[in-house]
Design an enzyme around this catalytic site. Structure first.
Site, PDB file in Angstrom:
ATOM      1  N   ASP A   1       1.336  -7.844   2.239  1.00 19.48           N
ATOM      2  CA  ASP A   1       1.431  -6.399   1.989  1.00 19.48           C
ATOM      3  C   ASP A   1       2.885  -5.962   1.810  1.00 19.48           C
ATOM      4  O   ASP A   1       3.503  -5.423   2.731  1.00 19.48           O
ATOM      5  CB  ASP A   1       0.776  -5.647   3.149  1.00 19.48           C
ATOM      6  CG  ASP A   1       0.476  -4.199   2.812  1.00 19.48           C
ATOM      7  OD1 ASP A   1       1.026  -3.687   1.813  1.00 19.48           O
ATOM      8  OD2 ASP A   1      -0.304  -3.571   3.541  1.00 19.48           O
TER       9      ASP A   1
ATOM     10  N   HIS B   1       0.816  -1.215   0.000  1.00 19.67           N
ATOM     11  CA  HIS B   1       0.000   0.000   0.000  1.00 19.67           C
ATOM     12  C   HIS B   1       0.847   1.262   0.000  1.00 19.67           C
ATOM     13  O   HIS B   1       0.371   2.323  -0.389  1.00 19.67           O
ATOM     14  CB  HIS B   1      -1.021  -0.004   1.141  1.00 19.67           C
ATOM     15  CG  HIS B   1      -0.471   0.205   2.509  1.00 19.67           C
ATOM     16  ND1 HIS B   1      -0.183  -0.828   3.376  1.00 19.67           N
ATOM     17  CD2 HIS B   1      -0.180   1.340   3.197  1.00 19.67           C
ATOM     18  CE1 HIS B   1       0.243  -0.336   4.525  1.00 19.67           C
ATOM     19  NE2 HIS B   1       0.258   0.980   4.441  1.00 19.67           N
TER      20      HIS B   1
ATOM     21  N   SER C   1       3.951   2.189   8.377  1.00 24.09           N
ATOM     22  CA  SER C   1       3.739   1.228   7.299  1.00 24.09           C
ATOM     23  C   SER C   1       5.061   0.977   6.584  1.00 24.09           C
ATOM     24  O   SER C   1       5.728   1.913   6.156  1.00 24.09           O
ATOM     25  CB  SER C   1       2.712   1.766   6.302  1.00 24.09           C
ATOM     26  OG  SER C   1       1.434   1.810   6.884  1.00 24.09           O
TER      27      SER C   1
END
Length: 717
Positions: free
Chosen positions: A226, A85, A652
């Site tokens: 991810d 992402h 992240s």
């Protein structure tokens, strides 16, 4: 906004010693004060292994990715791992219907196949310097202070040349950033290398990288691969440089070894990265404002926006590509707001902050410090004073500016209007409008979706919430004249030169001054922009007194607790946090383990739901149990795990390391129950959600067959 106080609950919380429970996010220079506790949890590293101001350390392998994510270097050739992402925008920009890398994934099998990403930046911190004394000295010299310079990153960073010297500050490939900590009571300067040649190396299909998508977002258990892979390039001397075909892979002074031996519950976990924003020093009234105005409005307006986008995305693959990144970005903030409000209510975060507030006030009273109580009163006064303005501002921002694309339509300035009869100036003005149109009418915008769905839905709700006399004049008059938001939007798209490319090009062939100035979409955008600026100015009138009061309040907290024992709020600077791999019990009778496997992916599989589609090749690997060396000892294939570390947005892509500082995973999310950790760390509920490095390696190796990356990473088994 309702102001509610709970004296009975307050007494209970004070008696529970809740004062600023702290799970991190620690500054690198606070490492010495944390090493003993870290070793008690199993860490085998020394402080200098993590942060060494006089040599290389793990700090040098952790990067800021694209201004809002984290990444980690894992080879001596500048190979960089981050989340799927985080690289989503870059993957999307390289995607088309013919080459849909979002859907199918992207794998480069040589350096020549790696894709260039204009505008993408990666930063590596070189040095961290305490500049508190120098900054405070400069602040005292300001002749006409606005009252906010002590918090302004732009102003603070402008002081760098005075501190390091103008020659040093102009070094190519370097950036000097000064930021405020503890509400402006401390200042640190970060010397950074800035890489602008960053190439896409690999990314799995979204069915792996976004498996579970929005339904599973902020949730545990999780089953998402991810990750995306990039590479830093430098000039032939190893210095950061703009893109050039002559650039070579960057050779970092430090990278992190990858450990593929597996993890177990109770193992030590260390995370480093760039957490974005937290609010640990909020007073009770600030918590209420955040919940009842900011979060509630975000939830309401983004819910409307996302319902429309998702319906259109599912109906048309072209629209899906067009709106994918917008939808993902909106959904991320939406669920974060939902989770924060849940924690505020169910975990009594307002009451916790009220108890902490009372503790600080009692300490200050004992010390004879009157400014602390004055600061708390000033904070409450500012919050109450801006309540209506902030509510209107949030509805305009979430409902119009961030939701309706025509609010970004070109605006004809006075120069072209006043000099229409001057051919040269008219042409210059028209070319400026063309440039604005191209930026507005890009591939991520569908006029049909905007006209038929989005603008009508959002504008209708906005008009229901904001009294007509407080709306932008174009909205107020347009709805009054045409009878409804729907009719007003239809009129705009029927008459505007910006409603389609064909109509715009037709206008450019025969430009007309009056038509340009009367264009309804342009007038809508100008009116909304004016209202936004007006509200911003009115809200900003409360900023300086509020910031000064917050600074005074946090100064008391800092004096009471002592800096070594108190991590500052996150502000996109390099931090570390630590804990252990551990499950949790979110509610009665429900207990979650710490690890998930590929079995869970197959349990969630739903061919009729795009969020849970399983790639046929991945399913074949599962059915054959073809996991290679990446399986658990029981033969299952690991996917994700969770840990008690304290993370937030910006973390992240953060590397998750074991007791020896070896990479065991990539952080990519938090659990729903832990979103309130932005206000107060909740060790029994808060969990970082992490991609097991073995799943990443398995996808590279067995799924993609990209052996060159396995050879470069050299995982330890």
């Amino acid at each position: 906004m309702n102001k509610r106080f709970f004296p009975t609950l307050l007494l209970a919380f004070v008696c529970s010693t809740l004062a600023y429970a702290d799970g991190g996010m620690w500054l690198m220079q606070q490492i010495n004060g944390q090493v003993a506790r870290m070793k008690s949890l199993g860490m085998q590293l020394e402080a200098a292994d993590i942060y060494n101001p006089n040599g290389s350390s793990l700090k040098d392998a952790v990067v800021m990715f694209d201004g809002g994510c984290t990444g980690v270097l894992v080879s001596n050739q500048g190979l960089l791992l981050t989340n799927h992402h985080c690289g989503y925008d870059q993957i999307q920009k390289h995607s088309s219907v013919q080459h849909n890398y979002l859907k199918d994934g992207f794998w480069s099998y040589s350096l020549a196949e790696e894709l260039v990403n204009p505008g993408l930046e990666v930063e590596i911190v070189d040095e961290i310097t305490d500049v508190t004394a120098a900054v405070k000295k400069e602040l005292e010299r300001i002749k006409k202070p606005s009252g906010l310079e002590f918090l302004s990153p732009r102003y603070l960073s402008s002081l760098a040349p005075e501190i390091v010297g103008k020659k040093a500050a102009s070094r190519p490939g370097y950036r000097y950033e000064i930021k405020a900590f503890y509400g402006g009571n401390r200042y640190y300067m970060f010397t950074k290398k800035v890489f602008r040649d960053v190439r896409l190396v690999a990314a799995p299909p979204s069915s792996i990288g976004k498996f579970g998508s929005d339904t599973d977002n902020w949730a545990w258990p999780r089953h998402t691969g991810d990750f995306s892979i990039f590479r830093l390039y430098a000039d032939k001397n190893g210095n950061p440089a703009e893109y050039s075909k002559d650039n070579v892979p960057y050779r970092p002074k430090r990278w992190v070894k990858v450990n593929a031996q597996g993890v177990k519950e109770g193992d030590f976990a260390l995370i480093m990265g760039y957490p974005g924003t937290t609010y640990k020093f909020f007073t009770a009234d600030e918590v209420t404002e955040w919940s009842e105005i900011d979060n509630n409005i975000r939830i309401e307006m983004r819910g409307i926006l996302q319902d429309v986008m998702l319906r259109e995305m599912l109906a048309d693959p072209k629209i899906n590509i067009m709106y994918a990144a917008k939808y993902a970005s909106s959904q991320n903030g939406y669920k974060r707001a939902q989770g924060a409000n849940w924690a505020i209510r169910r975990r009594s975060l307002r009451e916790i902050k009220l108890a902490q507030q009372q503790e600080v006030l009692a300490w200050a009273k004992q010390k004879g410090i009157a400014t602390t109580e004055e600061a708390v009163r000033a904070i409450s006064k500012a919050i109450e004073g801006r309540q209506d303005l902030r509510m209107r501002q949030r509805y305009l921002l979430e409902g119009i500016l961030m939701g309706i694309e025509m609010s970004n339509a070109p605006a004809a300035d006075s120069d072209i209007a006043d000099h229409w009869d001057d051919p040269a100036r008219r042409e210059a003005g028209l070319q400026s409008i063309r440039k604005q149109f191209e930026a507005f009418f890009n591939k991520d915008y569908s006029p049909e979706v905007e006209k038929d769905q989005l603008a009508i839905a959002l504008l209708t709700r906005y008009a229901e919430r904001i009294p007509a006399e407080k709306q932008p004049i174009s909205i107020r008059e347009g709805i009054a004249e045409y009878g409804s938001a729907k009719a007003y939007v239809e009129m705009i798209f029927d008459k505007s030169i910006y409603a389609s490319r064909e109509r715009f090009e037709e206008f450019m062939k025969n430009p007309d001054r009056d038509r340009l100035l009367r264009d309804p979409m342009s007038r809508f955008a100008a009116s909304v922009a004016y209202e936004h600026q007006k509200l911003a100015k009115e809200v900003a009138a409360f900023d300086a007194p509020l910031a000064a009061a917050q600074r005074s309040y946090v100064a008391s907290v800092l004096d009471m607790k002592g800096q070594p024992n108190l991590a500052p709020d996150a502000n996109l600077t390099l931090r570390f946090t630590y804990g252990e791999i551990k499950g949790y019990q979110p509610r009665d009778v429900v207990t979650y383990g710490a690890k998930s496997t590929l079995e869970g992916v197959m349990e969630k599989e739903d061919p009729n739901n795009w969020e849970y589609v399983v790639d046929p090749k991945l399913k074949a690997l599962y059915e054959a149990k073809n996991y290679g060396r990446y399986a658990n000892s029981d033969g299952s294939m690991p996917v994700n795990f969770c840990a008690t570390t304290h993370t937030t947005g910006g973390n992240s892509g953060s590397p998750v390391m074991n007791a020896r500082g070896e990479l065991i995973g990539l952080n990519f999310d938090r659990n729903w129950e832990g979103v309130g950790g932005d206000i107060e760390y909740l060790p029994n509920y808060q969990r970082s959600i992490i991609l097991d490095i073995r799943y990443l390696l398995f996808i590279i190796d067995k799924f993609a067959g990209c052996q060159r990356l396995i050879d470069e990473i050299q995982p330890q088994f």
